[in-house]
Design a protein around this motif. Sequence first.
Motif, PDB file in Angstrom:
ATOM      1  N   SER A  45       0.741  -1.329   0.063  1.00 62.93           N
ATOM      2  CA  SER A  45      -0.184   0.051  -0.159  1.00 62.93           C
ATOM      3  C   SER A  45       0.785   1.204  -0.013  1.00 62.93           C
ATOM      4  CB  SER A  45      -0.849   0.113   1.205  1.00 62.93           C
ATOM      5  OG  SER A  45      -1.752  -1.006   1.026  1.00 62.93           O
ATOM      6  N   GLN A  46       2.257   1.173  -0.522  1.00 66.54           N
ATOM      7  CA  GLN A  46       2.962   2.280  -0.641  1.00 66.54           C
ATOM      8  C   GLN A  46       3.079   3.159  -1.929  1.00 66.54           C
ATOM      9  OE1 GLN A  46       4.530   3.634   2.057  1.00 66.54           O
ATOM     10  NE2 GLN A  46       3.683   2.502   3.579  1.00 66.54           N
ATOM     11  N   GLY A  47       2.106   2.519  -2.865  1.00 67.87           N
ATOM     12  CA  GLY A  47       2.058   3.218  -4.254  1.00 67.87           C
ATOM     13  C   GLY A  47       3.488   2.870  -5.177  1.00 67.87           C
ATOM     14  N   PRO A  48       3.670   3.438  -6.176  1.00 72.30           N
ATOM     15  CA  PRO A  48       4.418   2.997  -7.228  1.00 72.30           C
ATOM     16  C   PRO A  48       5.964   2.685  -6.582  1.00 72.30           C
ATOM     17  CG  PRO A  48       3.486   5.176  -7.928  1.00 72.30           C
ATOM     18  CD  PRO A  48       3.050   5.075  -6.281  1.00 72.30           C
ATOM     19  N   THR A  49       6.522   1.384  -6.832  1.00 73.63           N
ATOM     20  CA  THR A  49       7.772   1.118  -6.263  1.00 73.63           C
ATOM     21  C   THR A  49       8.781   0.816  -7.485  1.00 73.63           C
ATOM     22  OG1 THR A  49       6.780  -1.115  -5.799  1.00 73.63           O
ATOM     23  CG2 THR A  49       7.053   0.848  -3.927  1.00 73.63           C
ATOM     24  N   VAL A  50       9.896   0.727  -7.118  1.00 69.24           N
ATOM     25  CA  VAL A  50      11.121   0.100  -7.845  1.00 69.24           C
ATOM     26  C   VAL A  50      11.674  -0.916  -7.174  1.00 69.24           C
ATOM     27  CG1 VAL A  50      13.268   0.415  -8.701  1.00 69.24           C
ATOM     28  CG2 VAL A  50      11.583   2.063  -9.251  1.00 69.24           C
ATOM     29  N   THR A  51      11.872  -2.033  -7.528  1.00 74.06           N
ATOM     30  CA  THR A  51      12.368  -3.181  -6.930  1.00 74.06           C
ATOM     31  C   THR A  51      13.879  -3.459  -7.282  1.00 74.06           C
ATOM     32  OG1 THR A  51      10.567  -4.195  -6.028  1.00 74.06           O
ATOM     33  CG2 THR A  51      12.448  -5.560  -6.167  1.00 74.06           C
ATOM     34  N   VAL A  52      14.890  -3.388  -6.675  1.00 72.91           N
ATOM     35  CA  VAL A  52      16.284  -3.241  -7.413  1.00 72.91           C
ATOM     36  C   VAL A  52      17.069  -4.584  -6.529  1.00 72.91           C
ATOM     37  CG1 VAL A  52      18.308  -2.149  -7.986  1.00 72.91           C
ATOM     38  CG2 VAL A  52      16.208  -0.732  -7.604  1.00 72.91           C
ATOM     39  N   LEU A  53      17.615  -5.493  -7.491  1.00 77.68           N
ATOM     40  CA  LEU A  53      18.374  -6.609  -7.059  1.00 77.68           C
ATOM     41  C   LEU A  53      19.992  -6.378  -7.413  1.00 77.68           C
ATOM     42  CD1 LEU A  53      15.449  -7.750  -8.217  1.00 77.68           C
ATOM     43  CD2 LEU A  53      16.447  -9.910  -7.128  1.00 77.68           C
ATOM     44  N   TYR A  54      20.828  -6.580  -6.592  1.00 73.88           N
ATOM     45  CA  TYR A  54      22.145  -6.517  -6.786  1.00 73.88           C
ATOM     46  C   TYR A  54      22.802  -7.942  -6.698  1.00 73.88           C
ATOM     47  CZ  TYR A  54      21.021  -1.652  -5.512  1.00 73.88           C
ATOM     48  OH  TYR A  54      20.307  -0.410  -5.639  1.00 73.88           O
ATOM     49  N   GLU A 169      16.743  -3.938  -2.806  1.00 74.46           N
ATOM     50  CA  GLU A 169      16.052  -2.903  -2.244  1.00 74.46           C
ATOM     51  C   GLU A 169      14.793  -2.646  -3.011  1.00 74.46           C
ATOM     52  OE1 GLU A 169      19.963  -0.148  -1.210  1.00 74.46           O
ATOM     53  OE2 GLU A 169      19.198   0.019  -3.133  1.00 74.46           O
ATOM     54  N   VAL A 170      13.906  -2.096  -2.229  1.00 71.55           N
ATOM     55  CA  VAL A 170      12.572  -1.575  -2.611  1.00 71.55           C
ATOM     56  C   VAL A 170      12.414  -0.091  -2.402  1.00 71.55           C
ATOM     57  CG1 VAL A 170      10.033  -1.990  -2.651  1.00 71.55           C
ATOM     58  CG2 VAL A 170      11.392  -3.588  -2.366  1.00 71.55           C
ATOM     59  N   TYR A 171      12.183   0.368  -3.411  1.00 69.52           N
ATOM     60  CA  TYR A 171      12.097   2.108  -3.392  1.00 69.52           C
ATOM     61  C   TYR A 171      10.532   2.637  -3.469  1.00 69.52           C
ATOM     62  CZ  TYR A 171      17.122   2.526  -3.221  1.00 69.52           C
ATOM     63  OH  TYR A 171      18.661   2.362  -2.889  1.00 69.52           O
ATOM     64  N   GLN A 172       9.986   3.438  -2.742  1.00 66.18           N
ATOM     65  CA  GLN A 172       8.905   4.220  -3.095  1.00 66.18           C
ATOM     66  C   GLN A 172       9.323   5.340  -3.952  1.00 66.18           C
ATOM     67  OE1 GLN A 172       6.968   6.750  -0.102  1.00 66.18           O
ATOM     68  NE2 GLN A 172       5.019   5.839  -0.372  1.00 66.18           N
ATOM     69  N   VAL A 173       8.416   5.366  -5.105  1.00 68.83           N
ATOM     70  CA  VAL A 173       8.635   6.393  -6.048  1.00 68.83           C
ATOM     71  C   VAL A 173       7.646   7.618  -5.961  1.00 68.83           C
ATOM     72  CG1 VAL A 173       8.690   6.720  -8.604  1.00 68.83           C
ATOM     73  CG2 VAL A 173       9.477   4.693  -7.742  1.00 68.83           C
ATOM     74  N   LYS A 174       8.259   8.801  -5.904  1.00 65.72           N
ATOM     75  CA  LYS A 174       7.422   9.866  -5.645  1.00 65.72           C
ATOM     76  C   LYS A 174       7.462  10.937  -6.432  1.00 65.72           C
ATOM     77  CE  LYS A 174       6.570  10.631  -1.128  1.00 65.72           C
ATOM     78  NZ  LYS A 174       6.452  11.066   0.287  1.00 65.72           N
ATOM     79  N   ASP A 175       6.517  11.729  -6.781  1.00 65.64           N
ATOM     80  CA  ASP A 175       6.583  12.714  -7.821  1.00 65.64           C
ATOM     81  C   ASP A 175       7.387  13.832  -7.447  1.00 65.64           C
ATOM     82  OD1 ASP A 175       4.847  11.255  -9.285  1.00 65.64           O
ATOM     83  OD2 ASP A 175       3.106  12.087  -8.907  1.00 65.64           O
TER      84      ASP A 175
END
Length: 478
Positions: A45-54, A169-175
Amino acid sequence: MTELLDQKYRDQLSTYIGKECHFRLLYKISRDGCSNTAFHQKCDSQGPTVTVLYNTNNTIYGGYLSKSWISNDSYINDPNAFLFRLHYNGSSNPLKFPVSSAIYAGYGHSSYGPIFGSGHDINTFSGTINKSGNYFSLNGGLNMGIAYNLNGQNAASVANSSLQVTDLEVYQVKDGPDPNKSAAKVGDSVLLDKPWRKFPEFNMETLQQLKEAVVDYEPESETNVTAANILLIGQIGAGKSSFFNSVNSIFRGKITSKARSGSFEHSLTTVFRKYTIKDHNSGQNLKIRLCDTRGFEEDFKIDAQEIAYILDGNMPDRYQFNPSAPFTTETFGFIRNPRLGDKIHCVAFVVDGSTIDVIPENILKQLKELQGRINQRNIPQVVYMTKMDKVCPNVDEDAANMFYSSGVRDAIDKMSDIMGLPRGYIMPIKNYESETGLEPHIDILILKALKQTTDFADDNMEDQMDKMAAEKRREEKD
């Protein structure tokens, strides 16, 4: 700063998303643990996200959803979703892979981590994954090209077909632009893309390892020393007593104030103390004593000979300082034949990092004079740079930003020049002052500084033992 995603890749992802945006870290497996529960607690429920794997091949890849993650065992319909590759086998090599079956863009299930596509294109993990060495071996799978158009690429060319990752990592994407970008520059302090000093990760595993190392520490048995004596020296208000209180708090499991501390016109320390620290878990005293003495004052010159007596182990614990009658060989309690365990084994200069540009000249003169006496005795020295949260607002927000702050780096460089000590001997920390509860990132900085100081104390004791052995051989020879 715990984020691994470089600014250039944030800008690249913003381009792929198609609008100006910024990223806020929600979840990081090296920090929060690799578990389905932690992921959904932090990311649903955090809206748009980017999931990044290293991954361990030095490849960075992942996926974007414009819709929120969910836990109700259903697919996430998202025509704006895409997968991406940013870095491949150690080289920057960005590619975007648009969704081809939008109704299967993502999959939200309470037992799983992030999943993209049907099939699944990227299935990160399920349950709980423990770290193995320096990586996590995720138990999902890569079946790329099912719900996403790979444009001729495949799982091997996008992700080395590897789910062995050093982090996820999972980042919330904010305008809009990052509001911290403009706020980051305060007093010429900005956050750098890479840390300027190698340092352990700021996570619970590091904290536990450092606590165990300090609890288990003891001087070498052949020295017959029961505890390392570390002398705290500094200007009033710099945080000498606060440092002891902070260390004591860590091992008591709560904020404590055993030593008097605060900002006053004159030194609150009027008694020489060799403070012991008890670990509340084991009930045992640490084999470390933090020795506190009067602070330097601009209009009151500290007695250098008294400090010499402290260094040499002549001054007893709880000696009451008397400006009108300095400590001498005739003072009651004077230790005439100090043992190695009575002496100071390492000196820690405690310096307010936010005021190094305005340290009064006579305070600097006293510091240098004292340093000369310490050098004569070949006692190792370190510097605890306190109040770094006042140097950089990002450190105030999160102590893990310490080694990404240009302001902190510049303060270390200046102090190194002033004291003539290597930069690695100067340790930026944050004492507990305004906090009402313990914070792991603050604990890690303090414990790492304390651990390095005990290493230097051991070197000094070893040197003293060698010196005594050499003197004994000369006496026997004569």
